[in-house]
Design an enzyme around this catalytic site. Structure first.
Site, mmCIF file in Angstrom:
data_model
loop_
_atom_site.group_PDB
_atom_site.id
_atom_site.type_symbol
_atom_site.label_atom_id
_atom_site.label_comp_id
_atom_site.label_asym_id
_atom_site.label_seq_id
_atom_site.Cartn_x
_atom_site.Cartn_y
_atom_site.Cartn_z
ATOM 1 N N GLY A 118 4.213 -7.918 -0.572
ATOM 2 C CA GLY A 118 3.488 -7.928 -1.839
ATOM 3 C C GLY A 118 4.019 -6.926 -2.843
ATOM 4 N N ARG A 182 7.790 -12.949 1.798
ATOM 5 C CA ARG A 182 7.063 -12.507 2.990
ATOM 6 C C ARG A 182 7.713 -12.943 4.299
ATOM 7 N NH1 ARG A 182 2.368 -10.028 1.954
ATOM 8 N NH2 ARG A 182 1.515 -10.246 -0.143
ATOM 9 N N ASP A 213 4.653 -3.986 8.310
ATOM 10 C CA ASP A 213 5.327 -5.053 9.049
ATOM 11 C C ASP A 213 6.812 -5.133 8.700
ATOM 12 O OD1 ASP A 213 3.139 -5.836 10.512
ATOM 13 O OD2 ASP A 213 2.509 -7.388 9.093
ATOM 14 N N LYS A 239 6.278 1.139 0.955
ATOM 15 C CA LYS A 239 5.673 0.434 -0.172
ATOM 16 C C LYS A 239 4.405 -0.263 0.252
ATOM 17 C CE LYS A 239 5.452 -3.472 -0.264
ATOM 18 N NZ LYS A 239 5.487 -4.913 0.010
ATOM 19 N N THR A 240 3.302 0.003 -0.361
ATOM 20 C CA THR A 240 2.118 -0.847 -0.299
ATOM 21 C C THR A 240 1.012 -0.255 -1.158
ATOM 22 O OG1 THR A 240 0.302 -1.715 1.038
ATOM 23 C CG2 THR A 240 1.394 0.211 1.900
ATOM 24 N N ASP A 242 -1.926 -0.841 -0.647
ATOM 25 C CA ASP A 242 -3.072 -0.602 0.242
ATOM 26 C C ASP A 242 -3.176 0.855 0.682
ATOM 27 O OD1 ASP A 242 -3.538 -3.259 0.000
ATOM 28 O OD2 ASP A 242 -2.862 -3.801 2.004
#
Lengths: 593, 593
Positions: A118, A182, A213, A239-240, A242
């Site tokens: 993402g 993805r 992941d 990177k995220t 979240d």
């Protein structure tokens, strides 16, 4: 001065005054005025990367869990390879004191880079940092950008990234320069395809910009390449949005800062609207399936009447009824004060953290696999355990149908399609009707729902993310140039201004543990969940009873790129690394005033 | 230096560096760092209001329609009253050349102010501008803030507004200082209650901050007060994020600029996300029931693949099928180019502008009034005209149920509850399935929906809105002090920097026409709809075919309060008053760079 390459091949230089609006794009660039201004922003580079530097090995790290098993599964990464000691973190240090590390290090390199998963604000700056590092220390190097994610690596779909194009993406949001995807590079044929591409390009290194992941796969790729004598090293970048990819060496993942600020801007606006109109409860669902860092940071930014934190729900084994009761209690308490308005924050992953709902979903999946007719709700109920049947029968009809009808290609309930905020609104409404009938609730309950997610993934990176990402990219370049593999690039010391930041790398294996997936123990990077006794959560829990009844709304406003506030990182980071004092990218100057 | 009054009664002065985060509020104020910075912003005051000034009468205005009838309904406002010539616009001019307008004008005044209708960024600055004007020119004046909208006037629910409290709201978003509400002051008993309150407070004037309906009521109140010898004059201030309250004298309503910028920030982020992920169409519904100014401005800011403009739908008598076909055509055309992503903007009022849907809704309302059982869809269909029955039967089942089940207290279809963006997604999906079966569509269509409205109504006002509102408030104060009534405060010359802005007033009657409401002609302020041959719409239509297939996404980024871009007003205004050159609140200085 920075410019933008136009379609006619000429460089468009930044205007000193706002130009006339032309629908084809300002000044022919297609970039808005704020985007143009951001092109000219120069992120502060940590001092250690400005002069000659070298890499020193630091402390040895253990895996988070299942150390011996994981080392057995990654024999090359966990043993001495290419002269590097295994499982050691590394640090980039100034090489001023050791003048004779030769100019051989300056040979041109061939590097690949790929965006995985993402979008998160700052991705372009990682790539640009990588590029700038190469041009500064290894002039003549080649940077291969793989297109649309890991698939681009496996299919050798790429474009060469050069300064003219890159300059148009400095400090810009989005992943659109090379795209993302993805796909996984994990199975033998996928690893072989990736190895083939890396060999065809004769890559010295591949930088993978991704989440947990994707970086688990980076470790697998690094191991595979070592094992098969592929010279390409693999380095990850955290990177995220979240915020759940972090550990002692990785203080935060990039994108979290900006995304939370965008959501908090919207939430703050809605909170002020609720206080002004005095007639609605706003239930706001926020991105974050596995961890509630985003919701927690937004709560600290805005001081809502209630924020559900999944980790707490799981720790107390709260069920749907408990969560509904907590919300209803807050609404009832405020009604006694004459307040029939407020804001509730809900992480999108909530349904999976409530033990009763997750048990119901598991049972429904099993029942569907048995071939029970989803249209026959009586038959479905007959197959559920007593507890799940009770829960199911007490859900609003619309939600029951959604659970039975919306199924993924494997026939499972589409958990991500459940609009948790709407579920809560309906159930809280039903609970309050019950209380009204009993005379224990005398207020009004009118609720609206919102979901914020896509709004924050591609915004212009904050000064923090722009600077952090540039440093991460430069560091990744440095690690690859030094022949390091199986590491995640790290930028730390974030309580200091950016010029004092430390940079280095930490072994990907050290972030891994064993997780049960599809009935097997799999080595994966462990998600960093909200620590319910950590400083951010403690800060929230110390105040939430007051925020529930008072209207201490805090509206953070839009992200600023100039002035005092522009250089402040998010509150969670300030609490985690700087005792609540703001983490400032640069020291404030008088000019800011 | 500006400070904020804390709960302990002490003044909190702005810090020169960002302070430690304390969950109780930064520095004990509860305001975020950006909000604190905004407290210190000083909007530029038009030069004419800085020194001695006076009011001169200007051109005579006619009503937009039904002039004679409306004049007959407002005999006092449309005839000479209190020595003022009727239906004349007025201008505030510098009084330097006429030194002998006495200090009698400086007597303390008693003024009331009320916020009416939906929130819009800048409301607090109107009140503060009014207050600052009084303190400067009529020291010792009293400002009565009526609470929670017009109801506060009728029920005499108020608080006195004083500098200490007002200083905490400078340049802040929201209407929460005194609240707002949607009650009307229109019927005889309501007018009598308002008159009673105004007399009890011995008010010289009442300033109504509201949209078209609220200001229609302002005219009614002004007339009622003149007729009944109530000395209170009534002056309106043009407020609405919808942007549909404007005419030759009123270049824009406040709040439109900021709200559109907030929505455009989000839309721009989503457009970049769509371009990066390359897998979703995002359908974004935007506030604006009656007019599509917001959607049009957001389209000019972001360059989406398609924006539906209601005024165009009505002008061409497009039905639902036409709109669905246009969207499907765009999706199909992009699929041919390998692009299965994009952004579509939809104004929330769309369903009422499509002739077939609005006819269906009228018929459904009539059928329900006849007592037909809404649960019996066959019976419902039997009562519809052939065209409406055909449309109804081709709607997705969920939408059919929504139309029949969600009814307002009068039994009518809840048009505002129809999620138009989801309706379009479903119908476009069905149309594309049909084309796929026919072999004329070979792409993918996966769509997500969003609604932006509440996010933009209470954000920190842009520099434009902060400055425009302060000038509007000061102007309203000036008009009331001069004994003017039945006027709307105006600030014009917006192609110039704020120091050169002209201020004055225009007769509320001049904005009115006759509208058929509940079977009777009613005099109301005419909503300003999008002119389909106006400069903003022309700018859009000249480019939309290109934006549909190219990805000329323009991401405006978050509102900035410092630097080159912070002083730019919205694009629609730039096109309408300045030939596309930005309307700048202040001239750029070198310091901005």
């Amino acid at each position: 001065m920075v410019g933008v390459l136009q379609s006619n091949g000429e460089l468009y230089r930044l205007p000193s005054k706002p130009q006339k609006y032309t629908p084809g794009g300002d000044g022919g660039t297609g970039l808005s005025h704020v985007c143009l201004e951001r092109l000219a922003y120069v992120p502060t580079l940590p001092e250690v990367l400005r002069g000659r530097h070298e890499i020193v090995e630091g402390d040895r790290r253990e895996c988070v869990g299942g150390h011996d098993i994981i080392c057995g599964l990654f024999p090359h990464l966990s043993n001495t390879h290419n002269g590097h000691a295994p499982l050691r973190m590394v640090q980039v240090v100034s090489a001023a004191a050791t003048p004779n590390n030769g100019s051989a290090a300056e040979r041109p390199l061939r590097l690949g880079v790929v965006l995985s998963g993402g979008q998160a604000p700052g991705g372009h700056n990682v790539i640009i940092g990588l590029h700038d590092y190469l041009q500064r220390w290894h002039p003549g190097s080649t940077l291969v950008g793989f297109l649309n994610g890991p698939r681009g690596v496996m299919q050798n779909n790429y474009k060469l990234l050069q300064a003219d194009e890159l300059d148009g993406y400095r400090n810009q949001g989005g992943f659109h320069m090379i795209g993302s995807g993805r796909d996984a590079i994990a199975k033998p044929d996928q690893l072989a395809a990736a190895a083939k591409t890396c060999m065809e390009h004769d890559l010295d290194g591949l930088v993978v910009i991704g989440g947990d992941d994707s970086n688990t796969n980076s470790a697998t790729m690094a191991e595979h390449f070592l094992k098969n004598g592929v010279k390409t090293t693999v380095v990850g970048v955290p990177k995220t949005i979240d915020g759940d990819l972090k550990n002692a060496d990785v203080p935060t993942s990039f994108g979290f800062d900006t995304a939370c600020k965008v959501y908090s801007e919207m939430i703050g606006n809605i909170m002020i609207d609720a206080m002004s109109a005095k007639k609605y409860y706003h239930f706001i669902r926020l991105m974050g399936r596995a961890a509630s860092h985003v919701t927690l940071e937004c709560a600290l930014q805005t001081h809502p009447q209630l924020a559900v934190i999944c980790e707490e729900v799981a720790a107390h084994r709260w069920g749907l009824k408990d969560v509904v009761r907590q919300v209803a209690d807050m609404v009832a308490q405020r009604a006694e004060l004459g307040k029939n308005f407020g804001v509730v924050l809900v992480p999108e992953g909530l349904v999976e953290f409530m033990h009763d709902v997750s048990a119901l979903i598991v049972e429904l999946n099993e029942i569907m696999a048995m071939g029970v007719n989803a249209n026959d709700q009586l038959d479905v109920t007959a197959h559920l355990t007593a507890e799940s049947a009770d829960l199911f029968n007490n859900l609003p009809p619309g939600i029951r149908s959604e659970l039975l009808e919306e199924r993924d290609p494997h026939g499972n309930v589409q958990v991500s399609h459940i609009q948790t905020e709407k579920l809560l609104i309906k159930l809280v409404g039903m609970e309050l009707m019950r209380r009204k009938a009993q005379g224990t609730f005398r207020g009004k309950f009118s609720a609206l729902s919102h979901f914020f997610g896509y709004e924050g993934r591609c915004s212009l990176p904050s000064n923090f993310d722009a600077t952090y990402c540039n440093a991460l990219g430069q560091t990744a370049g440095c690690l690859v140039a030094a022949g390091q593999t199986g590491l995640m690039a790290t930028v730390s010391n974030l309580d200091q201004p950016a010029n004092k930041w430390s940079v280095g790398g930490t072994p990907l294996l050290s972030m891994m543990h064993l997780e049960r997936r599809s009935g097997r123990d799999k080595p994966v990077i462990k998600k960093a969940l909200v620590e319910i006794h950590g400083p951010a959560m403690t800060s929230y829990t110390s105040m939430r009873a007051i925020w529930a009844i008072q209207d201490w709304c805090r509206s953070p406003g839009p992200i600023q790129f100039k002035g005092h506030t522009s250089d402040m990182a998010n509150i969670s980071l300030a609490l985690e690394v700087n005792e609540g004092h703001p983490c400032l990218v640069n020291e404030p100057t008088d000019k800011d005033n």
